[in-house]
Design a protein around this motif. Structure first.
Motif, short mmCIF file in Angstrom:
data_model
loop_
_atom_site.label_atom_id
_atom_site.label_comp_id
_atom_site.label_asym_id
_atom_site.label_seq_id
_atom_site.Cartn_x
_atom_site.Cartn_y
_atom_site.Cartn_z
N PRO A 38 0.60 -0.87 0.17
CA PRO A 38 0.01 -0.09 -0.11
C PRO A 38 1.09 1.31 -0.57
CG PRO A 38 -0.09 -1.21 2.52
CD PRO A 38 0.97 -1.73 1.42
N SER A 39 0.60 2.25 -0.42
CA SER A 39 1.55 3.88 -0.45
C SER A 39 0.70 4.86 -0.64
CB SER A 39 1.90 3.81 -1.73
OG SER A 39 1.14 3.87 -2.81
N VAL A 40 0.44 5.69 0.41
CA VAL A 40 -0.32 6.75 -0.20
C VAL A 40 -1.73 7.40 -0.89
CG1 VAL A 40 1.41 8.71 0.38
CG2 VAL A 40 -1.00 9.19 1.54
N ILE A 48 6.54 5.45 5.00
CA ILE A 48 6.10 4.89 6.16
C ILE A 48 5.24 3.26 4.44
CG2 ILE A 48 3.07 4.09 6.49
CD1 ILE A 48 3.92 6.71 7.88
N SER A 49 5.15 4.66 3.39
CA SER A 49 4.92 3.58 1.95
C SER A 49 6.10 2.33 2.01
CB SER A 49 4.08 4.50 0.67
OG SER A 49 3.36 5.61 1.25
N ARG A 64 -5.97 -5.46 0.34
CA ARG A 64 -6.51 -4.08 -0.40
C ARG A 64 -6.92 -3.45 0.37
NH1 ARG A 64 -4.78 -6.61 -4.25
NH2 ARG A 64 -6.91 -6.96 -6.20
N VAL A 97 -5.94 6.63 -7.11
CA VAL A 97 -7.06 5.88 -6.30
C VAL A 97 -8.32 5.51 -7.87
CG1 VAL A 97 -9.03 5.08 -4.79
CG2 VAL A 97 -6.57 6.04 -4.46
N ARG A 118 -11.13 9.51 2.65
CA ARG A 118 -10.99 10.59 1.17
C ARG A 118 -12.15 10.87 0.12
NH1 ARG A 118 -5.19 12.43 2.95
NH2 ARG A 118 -4.75 10.86 4.00
N PHE A 173 -8.22 3.11 5.98
CA PHE A 173 -7.53 4.00 6.84
C PHE A 173 -7.76 5.27 6.44
CE2 PHE A 173 -4.69 0.75 4.39
CZ PHE A 173 -3.86 0.37 5.38
N THR A 194 -6.17 8.67 7.20
CA THR A 194 -4.86 9.21 8.18
C THR A 194 -4.70 11.13 7.91
OG1 THR A 194 -3.64 8.87 6.44
CG2 THR A 194 -3.20 7.48 7.77
N GLN A 195 -5.57 11.48 7.45
CA GLN A 195 -6.80 12.71 7.45
C GLN A 195 -5.42 13.96 8.21
OE1 GLN A 195 -8.60 10.74 7.06
NE2 GLN A 195 -10.75 11.05 5.74
N MET A 236 -0.20 5.59 11.86
CA MET A 236 -1.56 5.63 11.27
C MET A 236 -2.62 5.41 11.79
SD MET A 236 -0.38 4.68 7.96
CE MET A 236 -1.66 4.30 7.38
N THR A 241 -7.53 -2.99 -7.37
CA THR A 241 -6.37 -1.16 -6.89
C THR A 241 -5.28 -1.51 -8.35
OG1 THR A 241 -4.18 -0.80 -5.72
CG2 THR A 241 -4.40 -2.68 -5.82
N ARG A 284 -1.36 -0.91 -10.11
CA ARG A 284 0.12 -0.56 -10.26
C ARG A 284 1.18 -0.76 -11.59
NH1 ARG A 284 -2.11 -0.52 -5.47
NH2 ARG A 284 -0.71 -1.90 -3.77
C1 LIG Z 1 0.58 6.17 4.61
C2 LIG Z 1 -0.43 5.74 4.02
C3 LIG Z 1 -1.92 6.94 3.98
C4 LIG Z 1 -3.12 6.14 3.53
N1 LIG Z 1 -4.20 6.45 3.80
C5 LIG Z 1 -5.24 6.69 3.21
C6 LIG Z 1 -6.13 7.27 3.76
O1 LIG Z 1 -6.33 8.06 4.72
N2 LIG Z 1 -7.66 7.12 3.16
C7 LIG Z 1 -8.00 5.93 1.86
O2 LIG Z 1 -8.82 5.64 2.00
N3 LIG Z 1 -6.82 5.03 2.30
C8 LIG Z 1 -5.28 5.55 2.43
N4 LIG Z 1 -4.18 4.58 2.09
C9 LIG Z 1 -4.00 3.90 0.98
C10 LIG Z 1 -3.82 3.56 -0.20
O3 LIG Z 1 -5.07 4.73 -0.97
C11 LIG Z 1 -3.98 2.57 -0.82
O4 LIG Z 1 -2.79 1.56 0.23
C12 LIG Z 1 -3.39 2.15 -2.24
O5 LIG Z 1 -4.56 3.58 -2.59
C13 LIG Z 1 -3.31 1.29 -3.21
O6 LIG Z 1 -4.13 0.58 -2.75
P1 LIG Z 1 -4.24 -0.64 -1.93
O7 LIG Z 1 -3.68 -0.50 -0.53
O8 LIG Z 1 -6.08 -1.49 -2.18
O9 LIG Z 1 -3.55 -1.34 -2.88
C14 LIG Z 1 -3.35 5.29 3.13
C15 LIG Z 1 -2.19 4.09 2.53
C16 LIG Z 1 -0.50 4.64 3.50
C17 LIG Z 1 0.17 3.73 3.52
#
Ligand SMILES: Cc1cc2nc3c(=O)[nH]c(=O)nc-3n(C[C@H](O)[C@H](O)[C@H](O)COP(=O)(O)O)c2cc1C
Length: 338
Positions: free
Chosen positions: A26-28, A65-66, A126, A204, A223, A286, A288-289, A312, A325, A327
């Motif tokens: 996962p990544s922000v 973090i990502s 996911r 996203v 978000r 997540f 994280t706002q 987090m 998702t 990549r």
């Molecule tokens: C540091 C970090 C912060 C994140 N913050 C949010 C968030 O606030 N809201 C959200 O919907 N997803 C958040 N995510 C998830 C990412 O949007 C998600 O990992 C990315 O879209 C890839 O999708 P996947 O995790 O399904 O592979 C965060 C991920 C990371 C690593």
């Protein structure tokens, strides 16, 4: 000579497959802010500063973090190939973007079943958005997940009482509102929220979030990737249950707040997420706002993390159907050192 070439080719193929696995971390905003290179028996991980969120993440905390999540995934994938890797984190203070060198090390004779089980979850994991299924996350699993976070040097804390949960949810609402007031934040979010039909393999996509999700109790706002366009997948049955389930609200924190701690937090997070996926399809949503607004992050630190630094905010719960998702192909992030 031929033999040496064969073994080099084989190793290059193995490195490629391990890095490909790592990109599923996962990544922000799905920024995928990582670059990998390899030469000899070393794989290097660098942060791709062009992909840092300049508004939401000026210090690069979420970027690291990502990258930490990608590093943990790489460790699992390399072990699955039968290597016993040695990792040096931030090996050169003069090159802060060089986050880690992973040395493949010797091949071990036997692979560990436990590692293989984690490896199998890499493509299954996911991010969830919205309510969860009613099946609760068991106490035994939560204990295991806390231990998994500790193994990587971070702390997973459950917000046990309703007042703490309500308070952190309310801080998330406040942060989300503050983000809406910022045109630069909105512009940045738009860059990472491709419109439907886009062929971009980052950000996203609308297949990753529900069109509409009734509020859970307490309500942790998502978000606003759709930004009023009505994008998103059709609401799933889960979102229309009489009582949408919020799941187990948690924080993930570290004792200090340096780049090395952010990398630790990312590795801990991914260890927790893969283990959760393995046990009954538990996933994380997540939020994280609030951690992107300094005053709110401080409040969460002092009141809900016993002074540790929150990295987090997440909800854990059981999922049925998973969101999609995307990549970028591994070729875009991996180079061979000459
Ligand atoms: C540091 C970090 C912060 C994140 N913050 C949010 C968030 O606030 N809201 C959200 O919907 N997803 C958040 N995510 C998830 C990412 O949007 C998600 O990992 C990315 O879209 C890839 O999708 P996947 O995790 O399904 O592979 C965060 C991920 C990371 C690593």
């Amino acid at each position: 000579m031929e033999k040496g070439q064969d073994s080099n080719d084989r190793r290059a193929g193995e490195v490629r497959s391990a890095v490909e696995a790592a990109t599923w971390a996962p990544s922000v905003h799905n920024t995928q802010p990582w670059l990998f290179s390899f030469g000899g028996d070393r794989i290097s991980l660098r942060a791709d500063g062009d992909r840092r969120l300049g508004v939401a993440d000026p210090d690069g905390r979420e970027m690291l973090i990502s990258c930490g999540a990608a590093l943990f995934t790489l460790r699992v994938a390399v072990r699955d190939l039968g290597y016993e890797p040695e990792v040096r984190v931030l090996p050169d203070p003069d090159r802060p973007h060089l986050l880690a060198d992973l040395y493949l090390g010797a091949r071990t004779r036997s692979r560990s079943d436990d590692n293989s089980r984690l490896f199998e979850q890499i493509r299954r994991r996911r991010t969830h958005r919205g309510a969860f299924k009613p099946e609760p996350v068991g106490d035994a699993l939560l204990t295991l997940l806390r231990q998994e976070a500790q193994r990587e040097g971070a702390m997973l804390r459950v917000l046990e009482d309703q007042y703490s949960r309500n308070a952190v949810a309310a801080l998330t609402v406040a942060a989300e509102n503050m983000h809406h007031l910022s045109p630069s934040y909105a512009g940045e979010l738009a860059r990472w929220a491709p419109s439907p039909g886009s062929t971009r393999q980052e950000g996203v996509p609308e297949s990753a979030y529900p069109r509409e999700a009734p509020p859970t109790d307490p309500h942790f706002p998502a978000r606003d990737f759709a930004r009023g366009h009505g994008w998103g997948t059709e609401p799933s049955i889960l979102d229309w249950l009489e009582e949408p389930v919020a799941g187990v609200a948690c924080t993930l924190s570290t004792k200090e707040d340096r780049p090395v701690d952010w990398l630790r937090a990312g590795q801990a997070m991914q260890r927790v997420l893969l283990r959760a996926t393995q046990h009954g399809d538990v996933a994380a949503a997540f939020h994280t706002q609030a951690l992107e607004v300094p005053g709110l992050r401080e409040l969460i630190q002092t009141r809900f993390c016993a002074g540790d630094h929150p990295q987090m905010v997440l909800r854990l719960g059981t999922v049925g159907d998973k969101f999609e998702t995307v990549r970028r192909p591994v070729e875009q992030v991996l180079t061979e050192e000459s």
